[in-house]
Scaffold this motif. Structure first.
Motif, PDB file in Angstrom:
ATOM      1  N   VAL A   1       0.830  -1.201   0.000  1.00 62.16           N
ATOM      2  CA  VAL A   1       0.000   0.000   0.000  1.00 62.16           C
ATOM      3  C   VAL A   1       0.862   1.247   0.000  1.00 62.16           C
ATOM      4  N   ALA A   2       0.543   2.179  -0.895  1.00 60.99           N
ATOM      5  CA  ALA A   2       1.188   3.496  -0.852  1.00 60.99           C
ATOM      6  C   ALA A   2       0.148   4.507  -0.388  1.00 60.99           C
ATOM      7  N   VAL A   3       0.544   5.278   0.584  1.00 63.86           N
ATOM      8  CA  VAL A   3      -0.335   6.322   1.124  1.00 63.86           C
ATOM      9  C   VAL A   3       0.303   7.654   0.763  1.00 63.86           C
ATOM     10  N   VAL A   4      -0.479   8.582   0.269  1.00 66.62           N
ATOM     11  CA  VAL A   4       0.075   9.908  -0.005  1.00 66.62           C
ATOM     12  C   VAL A   4      -0.482  10.874   1.032  1.00 66.62           C
ATOM     13  N   GLY A   5       0.423  11.502   1.777  1.00 62.20           N
ATOM     14  CA  GLY A   5       0.018  12.463   2.801  1.00 62.20           C
ATOM     15  C   GLY A   5       0.282  11.940   4.194  1.00 62.20           C
ATOM     16  N   ALA A   6       0.931  12.771   5.013  1.00 64.16           N
ATOM     17  CA  ALA A   6       1.243  12.362   6.391  1.00 64.16           C
ATOM     18  C   ALA A   6       0.579  13.304   7.387  1.00 64.16           C
TER      19      ALA A   6
ATOM     20  N   LYS B   1      -0.698  -2.657  11.366  1.00 67.07           N
ATOM     21  CA  LYS B   1      -1.396  -3.543  12.297  1.00 67.07           C
ATOM     22  C   LYS B   1      -2.103  -4.684  11.557  1.00 67.07           C
ATOM     23  N   ALA B   2      -2.581  -4.373  10.352  1.00 69.92           N
ATOM     24  CA  ALA B   2      -3.275  -5.402   9.556  1.00 69.92           C
ATOM     25  C   ALA B   2      -2.282  -6.270   8.768  1.00 69.92           C
ATOM     26  N   GLY B   3      -0.991  -5.988   8.926  1.00 66.94           N
ATOM     27  CA  GLY B   3       0.018  -6.834   8.288  1.00 66.94           C
ATOM     28  C   GLY B   3       0.387  -6.435   6.874  1.00 66.94           C
ATOM     29  N   PHE B   4       0.068  -5.234   6.445  1.00 65.67           N
ATOM     30  CA  PHE B   4       0.446  -4.773   5.101  1.00 65.67           C
ATOM     31  C   PHE B   4       1.783  -4.039   5.155  1.00 65.67           C
ATOM     32  N   SER B   5       2.556  -4.178   4.076  1.00 65.63           N
ATOM     33  CA  SER B   5       3.722  -3.303   3.948  1.00 65.63           C
ATOM     34  C   SER B   5       3.233  -1.986   3.358  1.00 65.63           C
ATOM     35  N   ALA B   6       3.733  -0.902   3.890  1.00 67.64           N
ATOM     36  CA  ALA B   6       3.198   0.395   3.463  1.00 67.64           C
ATOM     37  C   ALA B   6       4.275   1.462   3.492  1.00 67.64           C
ATOM     38  N   VAL B   7       4.114   2.430   2.607  1.00 66.35           N
ATOM     39  CA  VAL B   7       4.987   3.600   2.639  1.00 66.35           C
ATOM     40  C   VAL B   7       4.097   4.832   2.524  1.00 66.35           C
ATOM     41  N   VAL B   8       4.504   5.896   3.194  1.00 70.70           N
ATOM     42  CA  VAL B   8       3.775   7.156   3.096  1.00 70.70           C
ATOM     43  C   VAL B   8       4.669   8.162   2.381  1.00 70.70           C
ATOM     44  N   ILE B   9       4.117   8.830   1.414  1.00 73.26           N
ATOM     45  CA  ILE B   9       4.859   9.853   0.669  1.00 73.26           C
ATOM     46  C   ILE B   9       4.317  11.208   1.088  1.00 73.26           C
ATOM     47  N   GLU B  10       5.188  12.108   1.449  1.00 66.48           N
ATOM     48  CA  GLU B  10       4.748  13.411   1.962  1.00 66.48           C
ATOM     49  C   GLU B  10       5.666  14.511   1.437  1.00 66.48           C
ATOM     50  N   LYS B  11       5.031  15.542   0.869  1.00 68.11           N
ATOM     51  CA  LYS B  11       5.775  16.692   0.348  1.00 68.11           C
ATOM     52  C   LYS B  11       6.486  17.463   1.438  1.00 68.11           C
ATOM     53  N   ALA B  12       5.814  17.557   2.584  1.00 69.96           N
ATOM     54  CA  ALA B  12       6.321  18.400   3.667  1.00 69.96           C
ATOM     55  C   ALA B  12       7.563  17.779   4.296  1.00 69.96           C
TER      56      ALA B  12
ATOM     57  N   ASP C   1       5.897   9.564  17.035  1.00 76.39           N
ATOM     58  CA  ASP C   1       6.919   8.914  17.875  1.00 76.39           C
ATOM     59  C   ASP C   1       6.335   7.679  18.567  1.00 76.39           C
ATOM     60  N   ARG C   2       5.154   7.846  19.071  1.00 80.18           N
ATOM     61  CA  ARG C   2       4.548   6.772  19.876  1.00 80.18           C
ATOM     62  C   ARG C   2       4.417   5.486  19.071  1.00 80.18           C
ATOM     63  N   TYR C   3       4.123   5.632  17.778  1.00 79.01           N
ATOM     64  CA  TYR C   3       3.913   4.433  16.945  1.00 79.01           C
ATOM     65  C   TYR C   3       5.067   4.246  15.953  1.00 79.01           C
ATOM     66  N   ASP C   4       6.132   4.986  16.182  1.00 79.08           N
ATOM     67  CA  ASP C   4       7.336   4.845  15.342  1.00 79.08           C
ATOM     68  C   ASP C   4       6.973   4.941  13.855  1.00 79.08           C
ATOM     69  N   LEU C   5       6.286   5.986  13.482  1.00 84.38           N
ATOM     70  CA  LEU C   5       5.757   6.084  12.123  1.00 84.38           C
ATOM     71  C   LEU C   5       6.759   6.646  11.120  1.00 84.38           C
ATOM     72  N   ARG C   6       7.649   7.509  11.575  1.00 87.52           N
ATOM     73  CA  ARG C   6       8.457   8.250  10.585  1.00 87.52           C
ATOM     74  C   ARG C   6       9.334   7.322   9.725  1.00 87.52           C
ATOM     75  N   ARG C   7       9.691   6.176  10.265  1.00 93.07           N
ATOM     76  CA  ARG C   7      10.603   5.319   9.476  1.00 93.07           C
ATOM     77  C   ARG C   7       9.975   4.840   8.166  1.00 93.07           C
ATOM     78  N   ASP C   8       8.688   4.910   8.029  1.00 94.62           N
ATOM     79  CA  ASP C   8       8.054   4.515   6.759  1.00 94.62           C
ATOM     80  C   ASP C   8       7.468   5.708   6.012  1.00 94.62           C
ATOM     81  N   ILE C   9       7.930   6.892   6.357  1.00 94.23           N
ATOM     82  CA  ILE C   9       7.424   8.076   5.649  1.00 94.23           C
ATOM     83  C   ILE C   9       8.578   8.712   4.867  1.00 94.23           C
ATOM     84  N   ARG C  10       8.324   8.926   3.591  1.00 94.61           N
ATOM     85  CA  ARG C  10       9.338   9.612   2.775  1.00 94.61           C
ATOM     86  C   ARG C  10       8.951  11.088   2.690  1.00 94.61           C
TER      87      ARG C  10
END
Ligand code: FAD
Length: 891
Positions: A24-29, A42-53, A110-119
């Protein structure tokens, strides 16, 4: 998986060459993208988030202008998916500032360690669906492109600032700022001459603070917005106590509410309240400083009725005049081109008092439009204002701007989204678009989005989408796609919803009116957050209604259809009735059913005032009968409508259709005499029919005493009353009078057979059931008598009858016999107009001030009555009603 464990799991993205492969690719953080990432992991998908900011936060990353705050109380404008998170974070204010909200998003990341999958610092430029691999390919402007099975646009409804439309911006030598792209280091306006263009939410929040710093501030206003004092400070005690008493219940109530904040449904309508009561409610709402409160808690008709709404506008104008000293400025700041709430009202701190400062000038662009921006300032038709800085608070290309900025988005068969949306956005649920498999939009056009507390709407979308993806995967499907039928049905449902509210009467960013050249149309779903959620759930429970799903090793599934075919308010009414789990009328016995109906009617809106309501006795076929007379407020004499109530010849009386009688009296300007005819089982066939005929004769004879014009009367009736009205016309023809000028038959009983399709299609679930109709017939009429035209007028001679208007409702067992009667009359040469009310049920047209979508039908019926009586058409003064359409078939 517990939430805490999710943070520790890798999302298992791999980089193959120059293309990153993910599920799954998500656009927007922003609010949406962050929760998506967490939920997908949580549902077991590999995902990346793309964010301009450069970091998380979305709206709250970009909008750093002075005074930026939320306008839904922060207690409500928060994530609710994890009670632990909810408890760990406490907001310092009722309406948090932008920096605090941004800190909240950093805390969540930080709480969910999200930044490591956000570009970060990466934009998605284009997206193409590949039929061969069932995958999307996203082109980015920084680093690897992305190949994904599912593409989720969490790009924000308000993330693409609207570019300035004024000539000469490039020539300006001073500083230019956009509220939606504010410099991170802040701006010091001390000693500066500043212009602010735009008085929407961002302008209204920033203007007081800029005025405090600037040497002089000139505000350029095109459209005045309604602004209410935020009364900011700590969270108000009443809301906090309510919340703390049971957080989970509070959150759940928010999810099922209309706007995403738990407030009860207001039931008192404006005309039931005195001036003093209305003022008291208004002052309370003004003091509360809460948008949802003032938008929902004043009176029940505030958002659906022009008159009920206008009362609020006037009260706010008073407030503005009380604060703003210069009357011309006060007048310019008082909105007069849109109903209150049809455009998002703003919350302010010291906004109106700012215009009393000597260093602030308001320029009303309605009177002096901007001609150009020059090197030194702004030139209008009437003046030239030199400034050192210009702040554009001109809003956003809302709802579709960020989606369309990814260009092209190419779906099946090379079709681009911009071509599919050339005439405005189309979607199923605001979540998906037919022809674009595996593409999802969070809070897209067609969903409640900006008309709600977006925290609640975003969570609902994220959960629905991720749960669907997981279910898809578990069933072996790899694609999911809305059908054209479902999408068209959703467009119709959206249009139906918008006839209920006043949003359609305003040109706003909700309709795209703020962006030159943008196709106009109401983009958010106006049916409410709770109803929307129930529809999304219904789609799942009905086997993914409106979706096609495919996979390499499973059979294709396509459960085509429309999810909502009822009018939105009819759906709510039927839902409420179903929840009440009422006993079937036929199980109560005749008297029990009568008592029940009397009690039930006590809970309905009382109906609007008319000139006079009187009672009396008239002569029926076998003795005196009561009547109730409704007289218009206009000077008489008036033509007379003889009205027969509904109730299957068993229930009801001359008062039981009171709100409807008032309504047609007001709208038609005619006297309505509602007749208390005799009922079965005490008086079986043909008592009711003969009473109807006799009463009509008596009323015609006594017309002058009743205040009538002496012209022939008109007859009208609903359901069994429609049967009596139709029979009365036949008897009057056959028995030498009285003369009848016209007949209005609303969902009439016209025949004794039960085999027409509407008796099958609508046998159950729409309040009047086939079983109830059997019961009514059994009580009223023995089988041997039923084919008598006085019971089944369809079997009578239909020639030479008065002109007719026949209204039928789509979801009514009686629909087809009503249509058959209209067709029979027409075939016999009687002038007939027919109204087939789409999405309505048997009681829709009677439920005045409840089924608002019935207004169009009620207007048409009143016009028909006037036409029968030879009165000229009455143009409805109340603007809300003019555009309401109910499909009418030609007679
Ligand atoms: C000033 C202001 C105040 C508001 N106050 C409230 C409020 O009180 N209550 C409320 O309910 N709502 C409010 N809103 C609406 C607000 O936008 C939402 O509440 C919510 O923040 C939206 O979250 P989101 O994640 O959907 O979108 P956003 O927060 O807008 O995030 C979308 C992100 O997507 C990124 N993006 C977009 N396109 C691309 C692309 N092509 N490539 C890469 N990245 C991209 C953007 O950079 C952005 O960071 C407010 C909006 C504004 C502007």
């Amino acid at each position: 998986m517990p939430d805490a464990a999710v943070a520790a799991r890798s999302s298992e993205t791999t980089d193959s060459g120059t293309t990153q492969q993910v599920d799954v690719a998500v656009v927007g953080a922003g609010f949406a993208g962050l929760y998506l990432l967490h939920r997908l992991r949580k549902a077991g998908f590999s995902a990346v988030v793309i964010e301009k900011a450069g970091d998380v936060g979305g709206t709250w990353y970009w909008n750093r202008y002075p005074g930026a705050r939320c306008d839904i109380q922060t207690m409500d404008y928060s994530y609710t998916f994890d009670p632990e998170l909810d408890r760990e974070w406490t907001w310092s204010e009722k309406y948090a500032t932008q920096p605090e909200i941004l800190r909240y998003f950093a805390f969540v990341a930080d709480r969910y360690d999200l930044r490591r999958d956000i570009r970060f610092g990466t934009g998605v430029k284009a997206a193409n669906w590949d039929d061969a691999s069932d995958r999307w390919l996203l082109t980015t402007d920084n680093g690897a492109n992305i190949s994904c099975r599912y593409y989720i646009m969490a790009t924000g409804c308000l993330s693409t600032p609207k570019p300035p439309e004024i000539d000469g911006v490039k020539d300006f030598k001073g500083a230019i700022y956009f509220t939606g792209r504010w410099p991170h280091e802040g701006v010091d306006f001390t000693g500066k001459r500043v212009a602010v263009i735009g008085t929407g939410s961002s302008g209204i929040q920033s203007i007081p603070l800029i005025a405090e710093q600037a040497a002089h501030l000139t505000v350029f206003q095109r459209t005045a917005s309604f602004a209410l004092p935020a009364q900011n400070g700590p969270s108000p005690d009443d809301r906090k106590t309510y919340f703390e008493a049971d957080r989970a219940a509070y959150r759940e109530q928010a999810r099922w509410s209309m706007a995403g904040v738990p407030y009860p449904q207001e039931t008192a309508v404006s005309w039931q309240l005195s001036d003093a009561e209305r003022r008291e409610r208004f002052e309370k709402a003004w003091a509360a400083g809460d948008l949802v409160h003032i938008l929902t808690q004043l009176w029940a008709d505030q958002g659906v009725d022009v008159d009920g709404n206008a009362l609020i506008g006037k009260l706010i104008h008073e407030k503005i005049r009380a604060v703003v000293k210069d009357p011309e400025t006060a007048a310019a700041l008082s909105p007069n081109d849109h109903p209150f709430g049809s455009k998002r009202p703003c919350l302010d701190t010291n906004y109106y008092t700012t215009y009393n400062r000597p260093n602030v000038t308001l320029v009303n662009l309605r009177q002096e439009p901007i001609k150009s921006i020059t090197a030194t300032g702004i030139v209008t038709d009437k003046r030239s204002v030199d400034v050192d800085a210009i702040v554009f608070a001109t809003g956003f290309d809302a709802m579709t701007g960020a989606i369309m900025a990814v260009h092209p988005i190419t779906g099946r068969d090379g079709k681009s989204l911009s071509s599919v949306w050339a005439n405005g956005p189309q979607s199923y649920l605001g979540l998906t678009v037919a022809g674009f498999p595996n593409l999802f939009m969070i809070t897209g056009p067609g969903s409640p989005s900006v008309l709600s507390n977006m925290a609640v709407s975003i969570e609902q979308h994220v959960e629905w989408v991720v749960d669907r993806l997981a279910a898809l995967r578990d069933a072996g499907y790899t694609t999911m796609e809305a059908t054209e039928t479902a999408q068209a049905g959703w467009a119709r449902h959206m249009a139906d919803c918008s006839t209920v509210t006043l949003h359609r009467l305003a040109n706003t960013w909700y309709t795209g009116a703020n962006v030159p050249g943008k196709v106009q149309g109401l983009m958010p779903y106006t049916g409410g957050v709770g109803p929307y959620r129930s529809i999304c759930n219904e789609i799942v429970s009905r086997g993914m209604l409106g979706f096609k799903m495919t996979g390499p090793n499973v059979a294709e599934q396509c459960n085509d259809g429309e999810v909502v075919r009822l009018q939105p308010d009819v759906r709510l009414v039927l839902g409420m009735l179903a929840e009440m789990n009422l006993p079937p009328f036929e199980s109560l016995g005749a008297q029990g059913a009568r008592d029940f109906l009397t009690e039930f009617n006590k809970g309905r809106p009382v109906g609007r005032p008319v000139g006079e309501v009187g009672t009396g006795m008239l002569q029926g076929a076998a003795g005196p009968l009561p009547y109730r007379l409704y007289r218009p407020a206009t000077p008489g004499p008036h033509p007379i409508v003889v009205y027969f109530h509904g109730g299957g010849w068993v229930l009801g009386d001359e008062q039981s259709d009171d709100p409807f009688c008032r309504d047609i009296c007001r709208r038609s300007g005619m006297i309505v005499v509602s007749v208390g005819y005799r009922h079965a089982p005490e008086h079986r066939f043909p008592a009711a029919a003969e009473d109807g005929y006799a009463a009509t004769g008596w009323i015609a004879e006594h017309a002058a005493e009743l205040g009538g014009t002496g012209e022939p009367v008109v007859v009208a009736g609903w359901s069994a009353g429609g049967n009596i009205a139709a029979v009365t016309c036949q008897l009057a023809r056959d028995r030498g009078g009285p003369e009848i000028a016209g007949q209005l038959l609303i969902c009439p009983v016209t025949d004794c057979t039960f085999d027409r399709p509407s008796y099958v299609d609508n046998a159950n679930g729409y309040f009047v059931t086939r079983g109830l109709m059997y019961w009514f017939w059994d009580i009223y009429c023995s089988p041997a008598d039923r084919t008598d035209p006085r019971a089944s007028p369809l079997r009578g001679n239909l020639a030479n009858l008065p002109p007719a208007f026949v209204a039928t409702c789509e979801f009514d067992p009686l629909r087809d016999e009503g249509i058959a009667y209209a067709e029979g009359l027409a075939a016999a040469g009687v002038p007939v107009e027919q109204l087939q009310a789409r999405g309505h049920f048997h009681s829709s047209l009677m439920m005045v001030d409840v089924v608002i979508t019935g207004v169009g039908g009620r207007v048409k019926m009143a016009e028909a009555l006037r036409a029968f009586a030879g009165l000229p058409p009455k143009l409805e003064e109340r603007g809300a009603e003019t555009p309401i359409k109910i499909d009418a078939a030609a007679g």
